[in-house]
Each structure stands twice: as structure tokens, then as C-alpha cells.
Design an enzyme around this catalytic site. Structure first.
Site, PDB file in Angstrom:
ATOM      1  N   TYR A  97       0.839  -1.204   0.000  1.00  0.00           N
ATOM      2  CA  TYR A  97       0.000   0.000   0.000  1.00  0.00           C
ATOM      3  C   TYR A  97       0.875   1.255   0.000  1.00  0.00           C
ATOM      4  O   TYR A  97       0.696   2.162  -0.823  1.00  0.00           O
ATOM      5  CB  TYR A  97      -0.925  -0.001   1.212  1.00  0.00           C
ATOM      6  CG  TYR A  97      -1.603   1.335   1.456  1.00  0.00           C
ATOM      7  CD1 TYR A  97      -2.583   1.805   0.592  1.00  0.00           C
ATOM      8  CD2 TYR A  97      -1.250   2.135   2.551  1.00  0.00           C
ATOM      9  CE1 TYR A  97      -3.193   3.034   0.795  1.00  0.00           C
ATOM     10  CE2 TYR A  97      -1.857   3.361   2.761  1.00  0.00           C
ATOM     11  CZ  TYR A  97      -2.831   3.805   1.886  1.00  0.00           C
ATOM     12  OH  TYR A  97      -3.419   5.030   2.089  1.00  0.00           O
TER      13      TYR A  97
ATOM     14  N   LYS B  36       1.279   3.940  -3.111  1.00  0.00           N
ATOM     15  CA  LYS B  36       0.888   5.345  -2.968  1.00  0.00           C
ATOM     16  C   LYS B  36       2.076   6.273  -3.269  1.00  0.00           C
ATOM     17  O   LYS B  36       1.897   7.359  -3.827  1.00  0.00           O
ATOM     18  CB  LYS B  36       0.350   5.613  -1.569  1.00  0.00           C
ATOM     19  CG  LYS B  36      -0.983   4.930  -1.264  1.00  0.00           C
ATOM     20  CD  LYS B  36      -2.107   5.411  -2.166  1.00  0.00           C
ATOM     21  CE  LYS B  36      -2.601   6.783  -1.779  1.00  0.00           C
ATOM     22  NZ  LYS B  36      -3.780   7.200  -2.586  1.00  0.00           N
TER      23      LYS B  36
END
Length: 539
Positions: free
Chosen positions: A297, A301
Site C-alpha cells: 500500500y 501510494k
């Protein structure tokens, strides 16, 4: 090494911030000539039960904040900016996106709000708009404000657009594309995959490739004033010290990260993969650790930020980086939350008596920030930077974090949680004890398993031993998943947020609360956040 609560207390002073600003929800009436704010006075419940005390304050300011209607002048000009502005939002069914949309609709005279909704057709998109957004309890204040005219208000303002950020042309039909290109002034990209260790191919598609697709679409919009990208503070989580609000450089600090290579690796790995889910999860974990991030994650990002900045051209770019988003602090409903956020599984497990020990540094900040403060910061920053009418040489970054301005340590957080759950555990008879902190995983695991076995009286009972081991394994997995938070090295500087607050008028500061320094963490955890988890998540 074991750090007892007493030892932690000796080196970790308690910090009691000032009393928080009370919940505030204002009714706003619009005329063609001006905008007036009218505080609503409905009174408060005197109920003092810690599990419910703040919920009775929905939409109501305390008497001290009630004043005669005032016309807004000066400041950033939030209301002036949003008057008649058309917005395109992705991720409106998610936590932050939903709160941003509700606040804009309730507190400004926004023009049209286009919401990209993943659905098979217009009817399905309309159903999702009603069921997942408008019928959410979050919108109760807005419904109360407009009463019988709520339906007409929504019909005039909100447009559900069938689409998918992972599809060519964002999955939109020609009519929708042309309408948005013609009308939209601001894009808010909030859609993302937030599962920490999702399949690498899926999370890269959503968090890296999709934002590029949206930015390319943004460059074709005729009236676009600002592109707002919702990121996360943890794109820099492996750095140490104070992290300034600066854009990430393509390639990363050591030059090892090449986004094109990562995408190429995924495409090559897609050939002849039998167990795709397991393979791509392991691939993502391996690439994250190798490149300097804890989870896929955070890596995805970071890559998404880099790519959006790289291809934006002359599109003004605003990036919001929240730390761990938590429940609403004051509006529209204190404690409202959608699902369990970053550290909530740990809080809930502790409330069930499953966490007598924790793999974390007690002095590290428990860096959480209420979702309504993040939404208000986003709205205020959009108004400030959308008003400039100038090309940004660099994207503007805002950290939404508490680690520097109002730090809450792990030790203090679990002291407050201990006080709460000792009186009101999530499971009747749960063994709630003060947490013992460890910085060595093996010592933590040994203590955890011993405490759980002792509490449940396993004593050779094979079935009970299996159950205790299963509980301990679950807690160990939780601690491993959130290890980056428990030993967080960076502290997030918020100079842009402080400048924003200084430039806001008193009315704007009251109606768009941004200042994290106003939060009393003990009161927030015990009277707002945990009761919110009980009401909206654990039931």
C-alpha cells in the site's frame, strides 16, 4: 526488552492538550447576492455515559459558540471560492471522500458535484449513491437542514457518473466525459486500494496507473483550476526525523525505484501464474521490503504520487497526506466512522482482552487524525490554492498528522484505552490489563502466549491450547502488520497547515476546524472514537 507501564511512565510524560472545540454544525442559506451563516440552536443532552455522551451533540454548537448571524469576509474565502464551483470526485463511497462530499454540500454553495461510482449502469450507480452515500447516517445533518426539500437539493447538486478508475476513459460514456470536461473546476481523487498487502498487480493498477489515467483526463478539462490527490503520510515511512511537506522524487531517494520497471515486472509475471493471488501478494511484499517500504500500500501510494507529479504538465496539483485517519471529532456526527481504520483492529482486540502485550515503542506517537479535520483541511486548501489562478512550479503538499503539533504516544493512548475498557470491555468478562511493551518480537510473543494461556486456563487442555494459540497468532499478525506504526521513525511537519490556519478568518476556523492542537486525546479516545467504533463498527 520489556518496558513496563511504570517504566514507560517515568520517561514518558502525560500530555493533556487544551479542551477541544465543541461540535459545530451550521445551517447555511444562500441568496444570489451573498452567503450568510446561521448557527442552529437545538440544545444538548445532559447524558454523561462515556459511550454515548458525544453522540447527542449531532449538528449542534455549544451555547458559547452561538452568536448572531454574521456575514463572512476576509480569510481564505472558502465560501466565495466554492460558490458555483463544479467538482469531480472519485472515491466518494469511501470514508474520507464521503466526509468531504457531505461537508461541501452542507457548508458551501457548491455548483454541481459529479461522483464517479463503479456500477454496471446508471440505475446501479444511482442505487449506490442512495444506499452507500445519501442514506448513510453521516448525511443526517444535511437532511435535517433541508427537510422535505432534501431530495430536490440533491437532484440539483449531485450527479452519479458510471465509471471505473481502472478502465480506459475512466469507464465513462461519451456524454459524461463531455459534460465533465466542459463543467469541472476541481478534481478530488480520493479513490484508492487501502489494503496493506493486496496483490501487487491489483494495487498498482488502482494506486499507480489509475491516478495517471485521471490526470491525463484532467489535462483535457476546459476550466480546471486544481487537481487534488489524496495520498498518505506513510509514503515516507522509512525516513527518520522531521519530514517536510515536499514532493517525492521519481526514483526515490536512492534511485532504486523505477515505476516502469515495476509495471513491466508485473506484466511479465502474469504469464503462466497458477496461484496468482498468493504469487502477487508475495511479490508485492518482496518488492516493498526491497525498495524501502513496509507494505505494498505505502509503496504503491508513493509511486502514484511520483507519477501524477511527473505527467501533470501545467495542471496545479495539491497533495494531501493524512496519517492514520480516525473517526469524526466533531461534525457532522462525533465518532462516526466507516469500517475499521489503521489501528482500530488493535484497539478492538485490546477491548476484547486479547492484547496483554504489544510489540511497539511506548514513546512513539500514535499518529491519528480525525477524518473531519482531514476533510476540512482538504476543503480549505482547495479554496486557497484554487484561488491563485497561477501555475504551480511544484505540487503543494499538506501533511494531516498529529506527531509534531499534538503528539499522543502509544503509552498514553493505551493508558486511556485501559481506563475505558476496564469499565466497559467489548466482551463481558474480558481480561483488560495494562499493556506491556516490547521491542523484541520473540520476547513479545513469549509474554503474549503465556498471558493468554494463563487467562484462559489452558493447562494441557488440547482444545483450549489450540484456541489460545490461534488468538496469540492473530495478535502477532496484527503487530507485524502495524509494526511500521509501532516503531514509526518520521515525524510529519505541518507548516503548510499552520499557514492555512493563520490565513483563515475566525469564522472559517470555527466552521472548518483544522487545528489538531485543539484535541484532548483522552476525551477523544474515551468519549468519541471508541464509542464510535462500538456504535458503527462492532455493534
Amino acid at each position: 526488552m520489556l518496558v513496563s507501564a511504570a517504566a514507560a511512565a517515568a520517561g514518558c510524560s502525560f500530555f493533556y492538550p487544551p479542551t477541544p472545540i465543541k461540535p459545530n454544525c451550521v445551517g447555511i442559506s444562500f441568496t444570489k447576492a451573498n452567503v450568510h451563516i446561521h448557527p442552529k440552536i437545538n440544545g444538548f443532552s445532559s447524558q454523561s455515559d462515556k459511550r454515548n455522551s458525544y453522540f447527542s451533540r449531532r449538528c449542534n454548537p455549544p451555547p458559547s459558540e452561538v452568536a448572531a448571524a454574521v456575514e463572512v469576509h476576509g480569510g481564505i474565502g472558502i465560501l466565495d471560492f466554492f460558490a458555483g464551483v463544479n467538482i469531480f470526485v472519485t472515491g466518494a463511497t469511501g470514508l474520507l471522500g464521503k466526509v468531504v462530499v457531505e461537508k461541501i454540500l452542507r457548508s458551501t454553495s457548491v455548483g454541481k458535484v459529479y461522483l464517479l461510482i463503479k456500477a454496471k449502469d446508471k440505475e446501479a450507480a444511482f442505487d449506490r449513491l442512495n444506499c452507500e452515500i445519501l442514506n448513510s447516517e453521516l448525511f443526517a445533518c444535511l437532511k435535517e437542514k433541508y427537510g422535505n426539500s432534501f431530495g430536490a437539493f440533491v437532484k440539483a447538486k449531485v450527479i452519479a457518473v458510471v465509471g471505473d478508475i481502472c478502465e480506459p476513459k475512466l469507464g465513462m460514456d461519451y456524454e459524461s466525459i463531455e459534460a465533465i470536461r466542459k463543467d469541472v473546476n476541481v478534481i478530488i481523487h480520493s479513490a484508492a486500494c487501502t489494503t496493506f498487502n493486496e496483490r501487487y498487480d491489483l494495487i498498482v493498477d488502482t494506486n499507480v496507473i489509475a491516478p495517471q489515467r485521471l490526470m491525463r483526463f484532467a489535462k483535457t478539462c476546459n476550466k480546471l483550476q486544481l487537481f487534488t490527490h489524496i495520498s498518505t503520510a506513510y509514503v515516507t515511512e522509512r525516513r527518520e526525523g522531521v519530514i517536510l511537506e515536499e514532493p517525492l522524487m521519481m526514483g526515490g531517494e536512492d534511485g532504486k525505484l523505477d515505476v516502469a520497471d515495476e509495471i513491466s515486472l508485473i506484466l511479465k509475471s502474469s504469464i503462466n501464474t497458477i496461484d496468482a493471488t498468493n504469487f502477487f501478494k508475495k511479490l508485492g511484499q518482496h518488492r516493498s521490503e526491497m525498495l524501502g517500504w513496509s507494505t505494498t500500500y505505502q509503496l504503491s501510494k508513493a509511486m502514484g504520487e511520483m507519477c501524477v507529479n511527473e505527467i501533470r504538465g501545467d495542471v496545479p496539483l495539491l497533495i494531501i497526506r493524512p496519517a492514520s485517519i480516525s473517526s469524526c471529532y466533531s461534525e457532522p456526527i462525533p465518532g462516526w466512522i466507516q469500517g475499521m481504520r489503521v489501528m482500530d483492529p488493535v484497539i478492538v482486540s485490546y477491548g476484547k482482552g486479547m492484547i496483554p502485550a504489544l510489540y511497539a515503542d511506548p514513546h512513539v506517537p500514535f499518529d491519528i487524525i480525525p477524518v473531519d479535520l482531514v476533510a476540512n483541511m482538504t476543503i480549505a486548501a482547495i479554496a486557497k490554492h484554487g484561488n491563485t489562478h497561477a501555475t504551480m512550479a511544484q505540487p503543494t503538499i499538506y501533511h494531516a498528522a498529529s506527531s509534531l503539533q499534538n503528539p499522543l504516544t502509544f503509552f498514553d493512548a493505551f493508558e486511556y484505552l485501559y481506563e475505558y475498557f476496564k469499565e466497559a470491555p467489548l466482551i463481558e468478562g474480558a481480561n483488560i490489563s495494562r499493556v506491556k511493551f516490547f521491542d523484541d518480537f520473540e520476547e513479545f510473543s513469549k509474554c503474549l502466549r503465556g498471558e493468554i494461556m494463563r487467562h484462559y486456563g489452558a493447562n494441557g487442555d488440547r482444545k483450549m491450547v489450540r484456541q489460545c494459540n490461534a488468538k496469540a497468532t492473530y495478535v502477532e499478525q496484527l503487530c507485524k502488520m502495524y509494526e511500521f506504526a509501532g516503531f514509526l521513525k518520521p515525524r510529519y511537519h505541518t507548516s503548510n497547515t499552520q499557514k492555512l490556519i493563520e490565513q483563515m478568518s475566525k469564522e472559517e476556523q470555527l466552521n472548518f476546524q483544522v487545528d489538531i492542537r485543539n484535541i484532548n486525546w483522552k476525551k477523544y479516545l474515551q468519549e468519541i472514537h471508541v464509542p464510535g467504533l462500538r456504535k458503527y463498527v462492532t455493534n
